[in-house]
Every structure is written in C-alpha cells, then in structure tokens.
Design a protein around this motif. Structure first.
Motif, PDB file in Angstrom:
ATOM      1  N   ALA A  56       6.077  30.018 -52.574  1.00 49.01           N
ATOM      2  CA  ALA A  56       6.450  30.133 -51.160  1.00 49.01           C
ATOM      3  C   ALA A  56       6.241  28.761 -50.532  1.00 49.01           C
ATOM      4  O   ALA A  56       5.125  28.230 -50.538  1.00 49.01           O
ATOM      5  CB  ALA A  56       5.590  31.179 -50.462  1.00 49.01           C
ATOM      6  N   GLU A  65       8.003  32.977 -45.848  1.00 50.49           N
ATOM      7  CA  GLU A  65       8.324  33.559 -47.159  1.00 50.49           C
ATOM      8  C   GLU A  65       7.190  34.412 -47.722  1.00 50.49           C
ATOM      9  O   GLU A  65       7.334  35.007 -48.784  1.00 50.49           O
ATOM     10  CB  GLU A  65       8.659  32.443 -48.161  1.00 50.49           C
ATOM     11  CG  GLU A  65       9.892  31.633 -47.777  1.00 50.49           C
ATOM     12  CD  GLU A  65      10.108  30.422 -48.667  1.00 50.49           C
ATOM     13  OE1 GLU A  65      11.215  29.888 -48.675  1.00 50.49           O
ATOM     14  OE2 GLU A  65       9.136  30.008 -49.370  1.00 50.49           O
ATOM     15  N   ASP A 111      15.485  34.822 -51.189  1.00 50.43           N
ATOM     16  CA  ASP A 111      15.820  35.391 -49.882  1.00 50.43           C
ATOM     17  C   ASP A 111      16.225  36.844 -50.088  1.00 50.43           C
ATOM     18  O   ASP A 111      17.217  37.129 -50.765  1.00 50.43           O
ATOM     19  CB  ASP A 111      16.982  34.588 -49.268  1.00 50.43           C
ATOM     20  CG  ASP A 111      17.371  35.087 -47.892  1.00 50.43           C
ATOM     21  OD1 ASP A 111      16.921  36.178 -47.487  1.00 50.43           O
ATOM     22  OD2 ASP A 111      18.157  34.386 -47.219  1.00 50.43           O
TER      23      ASP A 111
END
Length: 425
Positions: free
Chosen positions: A100, A105, A271
C-alpha cells in the motif's frame, strides 16, 4: 485439387496453450490407451497467452474465496510445482510483497488479507522497516509478504506438457486450424485446414472434444453445430452469453545495471473498482525484471502492437453491447491505461509509486501480451473461470490469470465436467 487429411481419435483437444496441453496430458494419464490429438493453429505450442504472461506461480491471494479461481489456483500451484520438480524445470519460490503506497489503499489491503486467510495462503503482515529490508527501493505505508509465490518460464512448461503427451501416446498437430465443429450422434467432427497448406482440408473424427481456444474460445463456440444444421447453430447462444475482448498488456524491462531495484516481485494493492491488478515489478527466472503491464484494448485478437489492426474484428468488438457498457463504466481508467501506453513518462509515473527512484532511462521496451477476457452482454467482466458443455463437447470459455498456475487443476476440473455431461466420452 484439394486433398483431405483424415484422422480418428477418442478425444480431440482444440488449442495448444497451457490449458489445452494440460488437459490432453491429464486425459492420457487417467485414460491409458485412448487416442488423444491436440490441434493447434500456430507452428508452436504456447504461442499466445501461455508464452506471453508474467511467469508468476500465483499463490491465490487475490481471488474470491470459494471461487473456481481460488480453489483451482491453490490446487494447481501444488501440482505445477511437483511437475516442475519431477521434470527438472527450473522454478523458484521467491516470494512477493503487496504494498500500500498511501493510506487510501489500507482498506483494500485489509480485504486482501481477509481473502488470503480464507484461501489458506501463507502470508504475513510486515512493517515498513521489514519491507525495506526485503525490497530496499520500495516505498510504502503498509505491506504484506507472500513467501509462497514463485516464478517459472511457462513456455518451458508448455514444451514439457507436449513432450509428456507424445510419450503417453498422444499427438500434437501444429498448424491445424479448426473452422467448424460438427456434433453428430456418438461423436464430433472437426473440420478445418492445415495452415501451411491451405489446399489441404483437415477432418478429425473424435468421440468427443474439449475446446481450450483462448482468444478464439467464443468463435469456436459459435461455429459449433449439429451436422444437420450447417454452420452457426449456436451463434445466438454464444453471443448472448459472453464475448471475448482482447486486452493488450505492455511491459518495460529494467536495464541490466538497474535490476537491483527489484529483488523479487513487487505488487501494488489493486483498485477494487478496476478489474486489473495494475503495474508491478516481476523478476523472471532468466534474471530480467519486467515492469507492467498496462491494459488497453487490442485492435485485433492477436494485437500485440498498436499497428496490429483487424478492422472487421474491431467493428465487431465496438458494436458489442457488453463492450460499450464496460467502457461507460471504466472510461476514465481506460483513458489512463491508453495514456500509459502512448507516453512512457506516464508509465514511469505509475511505477514510481512503488519505486520512487526509478527513472525513465532505467527502462527499455519489452514484450507485450494479449489477455482473452470474457465480457457479458451487461458489461460485466467474467471474474472467474467459465466452462460450458454441449453434446460431446466442453468449452473453456474464460481462463485468464491464474490459468497458467492452475493449468493442471483446470484440466482435472474440465475433464470431470466433460465426463459428467458426456458419459460415453
């Protein structure tokens, strides 16, 4: 004057990629004495997805628990590693980190951790200090290490599968393009041409067939028909269910003197709103380090470059309702992927999220691959492996990553479905 090459066998496998080869090999191992023929259009096996992938032996960390991908990846990984050991194929259990790079995230990283736990993947959460110890050039705010991820050359695996098929008494016929699948009582007739000799017709009679055609899997379904119907008997059903959309993934490589920037495998947190993993760094078994890929629409089924354009196929893709709905949903991301394809500086910027000191001069252009992705008419990407059986025939309709890792498990799964639907096969 045309000549006809005729052959009879128990099972015909259409497609000499890694899934087709694994299926033929597994069938011969479990059905000794039967005749098996693999029909491959190209002059070598594994020429497309199987020979243009990242070379990663996936752990199964990303996939929805209980899905075909999750279950078959775990099973297939174990089988593939054992196969490589038995046949002395070089592979490494090198491990990877999933990083991350910003606080936004962290929720997605938690979701990956949950999936990893449910899927039985060996992993551990690591501090930023340990991350820098494993990958000194990487920047991140949180990360996990997955020590069981590996790397291998899948071209070598494909060649080994072919060798095993032939040792077990099967055959792999190259340059054979199937143009029609005609089902008939008690069997199937495959009709096509030998590409090196277009005046030489190909006819193969088999008790049954399994289709592992990758980029052409929807076409092979649509040309299947009972003998009495002529061609195109399943056109409407195939079109209504899914269509294969080819996405090209482009790579760069690190210059040899800059390979130290990546020790093993470095992945971003994907994502969750976008169906692709994002650019990452992959050390290959030959020592190269690949960077990428992006994901752009290929303009032909085997569209490895922007200039590879098949106007008729492109019109068919653009006219498909599922593709138009997919673009409506992901057009911003799609423009970003195209920007990275056309502008090296944009590609470098994406990679710098993981390795900030990376410079454009560190990268040289490398190969590209084309992913066969099944898309439904409502615009949804088929997120799992997809198999469909018709009389005497089983089709593998969707087998993207981790299909190479899972190839031997997919073979087992497809053969079971094929026999369930076709008891006389």
């Amino acid at each position: 004057m045309k000549q006809t090459s005729k052959q009879t066998c128990d099972l015909a496998v259409i497609g000499g990629g890694i899934v087709g080869l694994a299926t033929a090999m597994t069938w011969l191992e479990t059905h000794p004495g039967q005749g098996v023929t693999v029909l491959e259009t190209e002059s070598q096996v594994g020429r497309h997805q199987s020979g243009h992938n990242s070379g990663v032996i996936h752990s199964g960390i990303y996939y929805r628990p209980g899905s075909e991908k999750a279950l078959l990846c775990r099973e297939g990984k174990t089988k593939l590693e054992a196969f490589c050991e038995k046949h002395r194929i070089h592979w490494e259990k090198c491990g990877k980190v999933v990083v991350a790079t910003e606080s936004t995230e962290l929720d997605s990283l938690e979701s990956i951790i949950e999936r990893a736990t449910l899927n039985g993947v060996d992993f551990r959460r690591i501090s930023t200090t340990e991350l820098r110890h494993l990958e000194p050039a990487v920047a991140g705010v949180d990360a996990i290490a997955v020590p069981e991820t590996g790397i291998v050359d899948y071209r070598t695996v494909c060649n080994a599968y072919q060798h095993c098929i032939e040792e077990l008494g099967g055959s792999v016929r190259l340059g054979c393009q199937v143009q029609r699948i005609a089902t008939e009582e008690g069997g199937v007739r495959l009709i096509g041409v030998e590409r090196e000799n277009p005046n030489h017709d190909l006819v193969v009679h088999a008790r049954s067939a399994i289709v592992c055609a990758g980029l052409h899997s929807d076409t092979l379904l649509s040309i299947e028909a009972p003998v009495s119907q002529g061609t195109g008997g399943l056109d409407v059903a195939a079109t209504d269910e899914v269509r294969i959309i080819p996405f090209r993934g482009e790579y760069y490589e690190l210059r040899p003197d800059r390979r130290g920037l990546c020790r093993n495998l470095i992945y971003p947190v994907p994502d969750p709103a976008f169906p692709f993993l994002g650019v990452h760094f992959t050390r290959m078994v030959d020592g190269n380090v690949e960077c990428g890929p992006n994901a752009v629409l290929a303009l032909a089924r085997e569209g490895y470059r922007w200039r590879d354009i098949d106007v008729r196929y492109l019109q068919r893709t653009l006219g498909y309702s599922g593709f138009r709905r997919l673009i409506q949903k992901h057009w911003r991301k799609g423009l970003g992927e195209m920007n990275r394809s056309l502008r090296k500086s944009a590609f470098v910027t994406a990679l710098q999220k993981l390795i900030p000191e990376l410079q454009a001069s560190d990268l040289v252009p490398a190969r590209a691959g084309v992913r066969a992705q099944a898309v439904r008419a409502n615009g949804e990407l088929v997120d799992d492996f997809l198999f469909r059986s018709t009389p005497n025939v089983t089709h593998v309709l969707n087998a993207p990553s981790p299909a190479a890792t899972a190839s031997l498990a997919i073979a087992r799964r497809v053969i079971e479905q094929h026999q369930d639907q076709n008891p006389n096969a």
